[in-house]
Every structure is written in C-alpha cells, then in structure tokens.
Design an enzyme around this catalytic site. Structure first.
Site, mmCIF file in Angstrom:
data_model
loop_
_atom_site.group_PDB
_atom_site.id
_atom_site.type_symbol
_atom_site.label_atom_id
_atom_site.label_comp_id
_atom_site.label_asym_id
_atom_site.label_seq_id
_atom_site.Cartn_x
_atom_site.Cartn_y
_atom_site.Cartn_z
ATOM 1 N N LYS A 1 0.836 -1.216 0.000
ATOM 2 C CA LYS A 1 0.000 0.000 0.000
ATOM 3 C C LYS A 1 0.862 1.254 0.000
ATOM 4 O O LYS A 1 0.531 2.241 -0.642
ATOM 5 C CB LYS A 1 -0.919 0.029 1.241
ATOM 6 C CG LYS A 1 -1.985 -1.032 1.219
ATOM 7 C CD LYS A 1 -2.800 -1.023 2.489
ATOM 8 C CE LYS A 1 -2.028 -1.486 3.713
ATOM 9 N NZ LYS A 1 -1.566 -2.865 3.682
ATOM 10 N N GLY B 1 4.053 -1.173 8.541
ATOM 11 C CA GLY B 1 5.362 -0.713 8.076
ATOM 12 C C GLY B 1 5.264 -0.502 6.581
ATOM 13 O O GLY B 1 4.921 -1.413 5.851
ATOM 14 N N ALA C 1 8.203 -5.440 7.532
ATOM 15 C CA ALA C 1 8.928 -4.162 7.677
ATOM 16 C C ALA C 1 8.950 -3.719 9.135
ATOM 17 O O ALA C 1 9.773 -2.911 9.534
ATOM 18 C CB ALA C 1 8.270 -3.089 6.809
HETATM 19 P P1 IMP Z 1 -1.223 -6.552 16.137
HETATM 20 O O1 IMP Z 1 -1.825 -5.651 15.112
HETATM 21 O O2 IMP Z 1 0.183 -6.186 16.483
HETATM 22 O O3 IMP Z 1 -2.091 -6.731 17.335
HETATM 23 O O4 IMP Z 1 -1.108 -8.022 15.473
HETATM 24 C C1 IMP Z 1 -2.243 -8.800 15.153
HETATM 25 C C2 IMP Z 1 -2.054 -9.586 13.861
HETATM 26 O O5 IMP Z 1 -2.017 -8.674 12.768
HETATM 27 C C3 IMP Z 1 -0.744 -10.375 13.782
HETATM 28 O O6 IMP Z 1 -0.965 -11.553 13.028
HETATM 29 C C4 IMP Z 1 0.177 -9.451 13.017
HETATM 30 O O7 IMP Z 1 1.210 -10.158 12.359
HETATM 31 C C5 IMP Z 1 -0.800 -8.843 12.030
HETATM 32 N N1 IMP Z 1 -0.398 -7.524 11.558
HETATM 33 C C6 IMP Z 1 -0.490 -6.354 12.211
HETATM 34 N N2 IMP Z 1 -0.047 -5.344 11.445
HETATM 35 C C7 IMP Z 1 0.317 -5.880 10.278
HETATM 36 C C8 IMP Z 1 0.822 -5.332 9.054
HETATM 37 O O8 IMP Z 1 1.014 -4.112 8.886
HETATM 38 N N3 IMP Z 1 1.068 -6.232 8.071
HETATM 39 C C9 IMP Z 1 0.827 -7.555 8.181
HETATM 40 N N4 IMP Z 1 0.352 -8.106 9.302
HETATM 41 C C10 IMP Z 1 0.098 -7.277 10.339
#
Ligand code: IMP
Length: 428
Positions: free
Chosen positions: A16, A40, A298
């Site tokens: 994105k 990221g 990232a």
């Molecule tokens: P949290 O957002 O840190 O609570 O993580 C919850 C879930 O969302 C986990 O599986 C993370 O790996 C995933 N996740 C959170 N942000 C991203 C992102 O920007 N890209 C891909 N996966 C994400």
C-alpha cells in the site's frame, strides 16, 4: 474524482505504501485512519528506501499528512520517525503533519501487556507485532484510554496514575512481572507532550474544510481486509477495522464524501503471524516467492508466509470494501514461476464453496481449488505499458479481473515510483 480510499485486500503487506506514495502526488491531503506502528510502509524514491510506521506515506510527496482519530500512536516512535525523516531531508513542520486530538496514545503498559500475553502461554498466541496495539484499542473501547487531547490536559498525571494502578496489578498479579515505573512514564510522556503538542489539532474540521474546497483527499488504510477486527480471520486479526468503511469513522467524515476505493492486491498472498492460510506454499515455490519478493515484515523482520493468489479472499474484499478498482502489486516477483495457480474456490468436505467462510475451523479445513495458468520468464520490471507485458502476464491479469469482477487500475512491477503501469488513473 476527489476522495480516494486505499485499503489492503489480503492480510496486509500488499504494498500500500508505494501506491499511496505514488497517488499522493495528485492529492492535497493524505489521511491515515487506523492502526499504529504495527504497520510498516516501505517506499523507494530515486533508489533510496524509506520506511514509515505511523506517518502517512504521502509525506514523501510533501503533502499535508494527517494521523486520524482511528489510529493508536506510540509517541516515542512517532518522534523517532519524525527525526528519521527530517534526517533524510524531509520537512515535517506542524502544518505538514497533524495528529488528531482524538487519536489514542499507546502507553508502556500496553506494550508490556501485549508482550506478556503473547509470551505467557496462558492466552491464545495471535503472533502480534508486540507494539501494544490491541491493549490500546481495548482501553479505547473500555473508555479508559488516553487520547492526544488528554496527553495535553492538566489532569494527565491523575488520569494515568488511575489507569496504571490497575495495569500494574494485572502485570504483577496475573503475569508475575515487574510493574511499570509510573514516575518514569510521566517524565517520558512530559517530554513527548512538549514535542508533539504543536502537531495536535481537531482534524475533522480541517478535513471538512478541505472537502468543501474541493481538495483531493487520499485515505490510507493499514494492514488488510482479512486482518479486520470484524470481518477478518478472527481472532487472528488486528484490533482495528481495516476496511474502507472505517476511512469515515477513523477520520471524521461521512460516507457520502468517498468517491473511489482501491484495493491493493499482491500478485500472490502473504501472511505474518498465526492463523489459517488456504493457499499457503510449503515448497520451493513458496521459498522462491519469499526470497524474490523479500517477504520480511517491515515492522518485526519476521519471514512472511507465502502462497498463491486467492480469489475467494479478493472477492470477499471487493464485497466488504465496495472496491471500485484494484492495484496489483509485485507482479514482477512471479516472473520465472513456470506455472501459476489461481485459487478460484475452496473444497470443504467434498463441497465447493465460493465465499470466504466465517468459521476458522472451516477455513482451516478448506482445500483450494486451483486454475493453473502458464507463467512467464521475462523480467517485466522495465515495462511501462500493459500492451508490452508478455501474453501470459496479460492473461493472468485478465483472469484476476474476471474472477474479481473488478477492473485493475494500476500494476506495480517494482518498488520504485516509476515502476508502475497506470491503466486507469483514480484521480484523473
Ligand atoms: P497486532 O496488530 O500487532 O495486534 O497483530 C495482530 C495480527 O495482525 C498479527 O498476526 C500481526 O502479524 C498482524 N499484523 C499487524 N499489522 C500488520 C501489518 O502491517 N502487516 C501484516 N500483518 C500485520
């Protein structure tokens, strides 16, 4: 078209950042409406790489950027990011970056609780990014969160002491961990308050003025549709709503203002963290995509799980977001794959299903039904017109459009801004 929403269609990491950066050139304002530094964005401009976690990617195009009320912000990380970008020669004055008074502030106890839950073995492991995102959104819903307006308020200390007492009880009694040092927290946050105060404002008023003036606004989502708290693969999701509807709630604007909605689709699928993934590859092709696509998070540096494109997911994203167009990213990465599989539906206990199941037990048992198409060997990263793409590449794109019933507006064939084929410009 003046107002455009950009969302991810898969499990995040669709690229994105690059598309927002590219389209920001044609917009007046870029607003990020949810998530925090769990995201990221990697952008490459003139061969130089930039990574941002909180500040909308539009900053590189010198556009006014807004951190919307739907976001959760770690102030220490935001300051580091501001300094990092300033160090790279990017101007970040308070009129270039605005933080919503209503955005929630991530506190040290949120991060401690996130880490404790993921590591303790008592709760279900989600594979979070460990940035305190979930616990901060929990406090928002529980009405004991600290917003930026509260960070600037004279009652900040009193409010924080009240909440921190409860958090420390939980950390020490339930998890057997050390408590958060509240005095240190207050000293740190006093510094953050002083540094960030000039950036904090009532952004809904500013966005409304921009809309009335006919300015072009780009609403930037983070993560992806299938990480949405309501519609994703719950509980293996993030804690915010990642779909286009939240562009309204997360920035303070009504749905009638949105003109077009682009869903970013990676040419294959990736996922980080736990949870079912029907088209996941465990073979040499999966390793090839992971390596050629540099599929490392990232934010956390974790290896991303890789698999074939899943049109059941993409159709679900078209439905949930009312997508008006797709941007297909990382198409160049598929170059060299002899045969490409496209998942068109699932088989569940001898039954074909065409929709994305709600039950994770069902999803976990689903076998992908593939349509196999021939790949291409050519390096397409220097192609700038769809007509110059190899025939097999064009056929792959055509199948994606047919199966999603949605036009492809943009194609990304490399990380750089210019490594893009624009078929239908969303701002023209
Ligand atoms: P949290 O957002 O840190 O609570 O993580 C919850 C879930 O969302 C986990 O599986 C993370 O790996 C995933 N996740 C959170 N942000 C991203 C992102 O920007 N890209 C891909 N996966 C994400």
């Amino acid at each position: 078209m003046s107002n455009l929403v950009i969302v991810g269609t898969q499990w995040g990491d669709e690229g994105k950042g690059k598309i927002v950066d590219l389209l920001a050139e044609y917009s007046d304002l870029v607003v990020r409406f949810q998530g925090g530094n769990n995201a990221g964005h990697t952008m490459v401009v003139d061969g130089e790489q930039f990574i941002s976690h909180l500040i909308p990617s539009g900053i590189l195009q010198k556009k006014q950027c807004i951190i919307g009320n739907g976001m959760v912000v770690d102030p220490g990380v935001l300051i580091e990011e501001i300094d990092y970008l300033i160090g790279k020669g990017i101007q970040i004055d308070p009129d270039m970056l605005l933080i919503s008074q209503k955005a929630h502030v991530i506190m040290p106890y949120h991060k401690a609780i996130d880490a404790a839950r993921e590591g303790c073995g008592k709760s279900r492991k989600i594979g979070t990014t460990g940035r305190g995102i979930g616990p901060c959104y929990e406090d928002k819903a529980a009405r004991r969160g600290i917003r930026f307006i509260d960070l600037l308020d004279e009652d900040f200390e009193k409010n924080v002491r009240g909440v921190a007492e409860e958090k420390n009880f939980y950390l020490t009694s339930f998890h057997g961990l050390d408590p958060i040092d509240v005095d240190q927290l207050l000293r740190d946050y006093e510094g953050y308050r002083k540094r960030l105060a000039p950036y904090v404002s009532d952004i809904s008023v500013l966005i409304d003025k921009a809309v009335r003036k006919g300015n072009r606004i780009l609403f930037e989502g983070a993560q992806g549709t299938h990480l949405d708290i309501d519609h994703g693969t719950y509980p293996y999701v993030t804690s915010s709503s990642t779909i286009s509807g939240n562009a309204c709630c997360g920035s303070g604007i009504g749905p009638k203002r949105m003109d077009s909605i682009i869903g970013i689709v990676k040419a294959y699928t990736t996922r980080v963290g736990e949870g079912p993934f029907p088209t996941e590859l465990f073979d040499a092709t999966g390793d090839f995509l992971q390596q050629k696509g540099a599929e490392f998070g990232a934010t956390t540096g974790r290896k991303r799980r890789c698999g074939w494109i899943d049109m059941v997911m993409i159709r679900n994203a078209v439905m949930l977001n009312s997508l008006t167009g797709l941007a297909l990213t990382k198409l160049d990465v598929l170059g060299g794959v002899e045969e490409i599989n496209i998942c068109t539906s699932y088989m569940y206990r001898n039954q074909r299903i065409d929709h994305f199941p709600v039950s994770l037990k069902v999803l976990g048992e689903c076998e992908p039904v593939f349509e196999t198409v021939p790949g291409w060997k050519e390096d397409i990263s220097s192609v700038r017109s769809a007509d110059d793409l190899p025939e097999n590449t064009r056929n792959y794109l055509q199948r994606i459009q047919e199966l999603s019933e949605t036009p492809i507006d943009l194609i990304s064939v490399g990380p750089g801004r210019n490594e893009t084929i624009i078929l239908n410009h969303p701002f023209k």
